[in-house]
Design an enzyme around this catalytic site. Structure first.
Site, PDB file in Angstrom:
ATOM      1  CG  ASP A 108     -10.446  -0.728   4.202  1.00  0.00           C
ATOM      2  OD1 ASP A 108     -10.237  -0.896   2.986  1.00  0.00           O
ATOM      3  OD2 ASP A 108      -9.830  -1.335   5.091  1.00  0.00           O
TER       4      ASP A 108
ATOM      5  CE  LYS B  54      -3.799  -2.422   2.096  1.00  0.00           C
ATOM      6  NZ  LYS B  54      -4.345  -3.019   3.314  1.00  0.00           N
TER       7      LYS B  54
ATOM      8  CD  GLN C 262      -3.382  -4.471   6.529  1.00  0.00           C
ATOM      9  OE1 GLN C 262      -3.231  -3.498   5.805  1.00  0.00           O
ATOM     10  NE2 GLN C 262      -3.957  -5.583   6.103  1.00  0.00           N
TER      11      GLN C 262
END
Ligand code: NAP
Length: 292
Positions: A126, A59, A103
């Site tokens: 997200d 990422k 994460q």
């Protein structure tokens, strides 16, 4: 007799991701050239799970290449739930941060849902907080989860007609199954959601013009289940005897499906691409900068 394999278009997710990332990068370059700061993604890692560290590296690299800044924020594995929530809340208040990604998975003992709820919905790149999920359900604009957006990018790139199509989704997770089902419904598909209690999965799959397999069950979907010409998107990432296989029997689906994504190099590269796009969208919405 088996149909010729060339009847199936095999999706090159890497190539599509590269193209979309170039578009994002040139948009950011134009914003920066116009005197604006670049968008910033904050990635929160708790503990030292090796798979998470590797995902975060990917990422960070993708952000750099797109011209975005990224902040990687590490908390020790023994951080308390309160520590993590305080940290995520502080990022929500930080005007220099446009996107927040926690994460997953989080270490045992930390309530994942509680941490996700601490993310400022305006920075929820997200698309996993309940405000984001609620906006999707209500048909309101908002940040959508990245993997489902990647699936739509693949289908759109290949001109798959969704309006009126029978779409079958295998899996009902909050990460993939439910949001992609809602996004397909929003695009006027007739959607069926299957799960571990579905009776006669083969028969339901056989009705699909568009099949999304997100079960995490190796080679669940057999070639002869698939309707000839169907668009088949395989999300499954399963390790069998050291090799990665999908939820769909890829070899058996070749020559039957009209469109097919491989487990590796299919939707995966598009998930990070959509994270970049969501961060850019969150930046534009927060700063009020429309375009350069
Ligand atoms: P998950 O949370 O484990 O959900 C799996 C879903 O599939 C559940 O709803 C489960 O039903 C259903 N299911 C499992 N076995 C089934 C079977 N034999 N028949 C019918 N339904 C079955 O998984 P997830 O997070 O959605 O991920 C699914 C897969 O996609 C995994 O392999 C994951 O690694 C992969 N993935 C890939 C990407 C990517 O970017 N390529 C991103 C995210 C996830 P119940 O609800 O009844 O248990």
């Amino acid at each position: 007799m088996t149909a010729p394999r060339e009847r199936t278009v095999v999706v090159d997710g890497m190539a599509l991701a590269r193209r979309l990332r170039e578009e994002i990068a040139s948009e950011i370059a134009a914003l920066v050239a116009a005197g604006h700061r670049p968008p910033c993604l904050a990635v929160v890692l708790v503990g030292d799970n090796p798979a998470s560290i590797s995902y975060i590296k990917g990422k960070r690299r993708a952000c750099e290449r797109a011209g975005m800044t990224s902040r990687e924020l590490d908390l020790a594995a023994d951080a308390t739930q309160e520590d993590v929530i305080d940290f995520v809340t502080a990022l929500g208040r930080d005007p220099g941060v446009d996107g927040i990604l926690v994460q997953l998975p989080l270490p045992k003992g930390i309530d994942t849902a509680a941490v996700i709820e601490a993310i400022d919905p305006a920075k929820d790149v997200d698309g996993l907080t309940t405000p984001s999920a609620g906006r999707l359900l209500a048909g309101l604009p908002g940040l959508r989860p990245c993997t489902p957006l990647g699936i739509l990018a693949v289908l759109d790139r290949h001109g798959i007609e969704l309006a009126g199509a029978n779409a079958v989704v295998i899996g009902r997770s909050i990460l993939v199954g439910k949001p992609i089902a809602l996004l397909l419904l929003e695009r006027n598909a007739t959607v069926t959601i299957c799960h571990s209690r579905t009776r006669d999965l083969a028969a339901v799959v056989g009705e699909a013009d568009v099949l999304i397999a997100a079960a995490g069950s190796p080679l669940l979907v057999k070639g002869d289940w698939i309707r000839p010409g169907a668009a088949v998107v395989d999300l499954g990432v399963n390790m069998v005897d050291g090799a990665q296989v999908g939820d769909v029997d890829f070899d058996a689906a070749l020559g039957v499906a009209g469109l097919l994504t491989p487990s590796r190099g299919g939707v995966g590269p598009l998930t990070i691409t959509m994270l970049l796009r969501n961060t850019l969208e969150a930046y534009k919405a927060r700063t009020g900068i429309a375009d350069a």
